[in-house]
Design an enzyme around this catalytic site. Structure first.
Site, PDB file in Angstrom:
ATOM      1  CB  SER A 146       0.071  -3.964  -5.562  1.00 34.30           C
ATOM      2  OG  SER A 146      -0.264  -2.950  -6.467  1.00 34.30           O
TER       3      SER A 146
HETATM    4  N1  SAH Z   1       1.898   0.787  -7.982  1.00 29.80           N
HETATM    5  C1  SAH Z   1       1.190   1.297  -6.804  1.00 29.80           C
HETATM    6  C2  SAH Z   1      -0.239   0.804  -6.689  1.00 29.80           C
HETATM    7  C3  SAH Z   1      -1.061   1.366  -7.762  1.00 29.80           C
HETATM    8  S1  SAH Z   1      -2.800   1.520  -7.449  1.00 29.80           S
HETATM    9  C4  SAH Z   1       1.973   1.008  -5.538  1.00 29.80           C
HETATM   10  O1  SAH Z   1       3.039   0.421  -5.601  1.00 29.80           O
HETATM   11  O2  SAH Z   1       1.504   1.432  -4.463  1.00 29.80           O
HETATM   12  C5  SAH Z   1      -3.194   2.158  -9.038  1.00 29.80           C
HETATM   13  C6  SAH Z   1      -2.853   3.604  -9.244  1.00 29.80           C
HETATM   14  O3  SAH Z   1      -3.114   3.892 -10.605  1.00 29.80           O
HETATM   15  C7  SAH Z   1      -3.685   4.571  -8.423  1.00 29.80           C
HETATM   16  O4  SAH Z   1      -2.868   5.365  -7.618  1.00 29.80           O
HETATM   17  C8  SAH Z   1      -4.429   5.408  -9.477  1.00 29.80           C
HETATM   18  O5  SAH Z   1      -4.557   6.771  -9.128  1.00 29.80           O
HETATM   19  C9  SAH Z   1      -3.521   5.238 -10.685  1.00 29.80           C
HETATM   20  N2  SAH Z   1      -4.148   5.470 -11.990  1.00 29.80           N
HETATM   21  C10 SAH Z   1      -5.351   5.038 -12.446  1.00 29.80           C
HETATM   22  N3  SAH Z   1      -5.539   5.474 -13.708  1.00 29.80           N
HETATM   23  C11 SAH Z   1      -4.437   6.193 -14.070  1.00 29.80           C
HETATM   24  C12 SAH Z   1      -4.032   6.900 -15.233  1.00 29.80           C
HETATM   25  N4  SAH Z   1      -4.801   6.974 -16.324  1.00 29.80           N
HETATM   26  N5  SAH Z   1      -2.828   7.512 -15.230  1.00 29.80           N
HETATM   27  C13 SAH Z   1      -2.025   7.468 -14.136  1.00 29.80           C
HETATM   28  N6  SAH Z   1      -2.347   6.818 -13.006  1.00 29.80           N
HETATM   29  C14 SAH Z   1      -3.540   6.184 -12.964  1.00 29.80           C
END
Ligand code: SAH
Length: 215
Positions: free
Chosen positions: A62
């Site tokens: 992000s």
């Molecule tokens: N917080 C992260 C950015 C997140 S991007 C950072 O600091 O880099 C969003 C993430 O959510 C992705 O890696 C994706 O794989 C995950 N995601 C999406 N749906 C999900 C679910 N149902 N359970 C767990 N993770 C999920």
């Protein structure tokens, strides 16, 4: 590993402040945790720009100012047990780990969890537990949580996550369609139910069901 120059660091912190990150504890945590450790390959040189960047598995780390705004919206206390859904690079979890007692973070991609765990270890962040799981069900074995942060967009705040929030707890979650501008909302759980407030427009990858197909 040298980390950013003093000037780069100053510009990074300036960008955070000018985009609404004002909580000094959050700024300090973001000064201490080197975002460059969570980005590999071609994009590493852009680690200190206030922009989202691609990571493995087609996901994104992000935008730093959004990480800061979400963290301050959680109003963390040092005693808090926190759940993050969407580990991604691990950067957000690392910031949370400086401000809370214990951080559980889950991602549906095993590869992201494995790589994030390596960075946590090398930084000595021992109060983070990262696991592969579908976070839309929360993490029942560790519930309830003081704070929950969802870093992928859901159409509504997932019911299991609301149920795993303590009374007096706060959840921050982007809601809306995945291909449109979403709204970051803050949910507070009181004795008699939930209060919602809208914080700011954001754009996150979608919260998907089930585990990702990778090793
Ligand atoms: N917080 C992260 C950015 C997140 S991007 C950072 O600091 O880099 C969003 C993430 O959510 C992705 O890696 C994706 O794989 C995950 N995601 C999406 N749906 C999900 C679910 N149902 N359970 C767990 N993770 C999920």
């Amino acid at each position: 590993m040298t980390g950013p120059s003093a000037e780069t660091k100053m510009q990074f912190l300036f960008a955070l402040r000018s985009h609404g990150v004002t909580d000094t504890r959050v700024l300090k945590a973001m000064e201490e945790i080197d975002r460059g450790r969570f980005i590999t390959g071609l994009f590493a040189e852009r680690s200190y720009e206030d922009t989202p960047l691609p990571i493995a598995c087609g996901q994104t780390i992000s935008q730093p100012s959004i990480v800061g705004r979400m963290t301050q919206a959680l109003q963390l206390s040092p005693r808090d047990k926190v759940l993050e859904v969407g580990t991604g690079s691990g950067y957000q979890a690392a910031i949370l780990s400086r401000l809370a007692r214990r951080v559980y973070t889950v991602d549906r991609h095993a590869r992201l969890v494995r790589e994030a765990n390596e960075v946590f270890q090398s930084l000595g962040l021992v109060n983070i537990t990262a696991m592969t799981a579908d976070g839309s069900h929360g993490l029942p074995e560790q519930a309830p949580f003081d704070r929950i942060l969802v870093t992928a967009a859901a159409e509504d705040p997932p019911g299991p996550l609301l149920a795993q929030l303590k009374i007096g707890g706060i959840m921050v979650v982007p809601v809306g369609q995945s291909d449109a501008v979403q709204t970051l909302i803050r949910v507070r759980r009181g004795e008699n139910g939930f209060d919602y407030d809208e914080l700011l427009p954001v754009r996150f990858v979608p919260l998907l069901e089930g585990l990702g197909r990778d090793g």
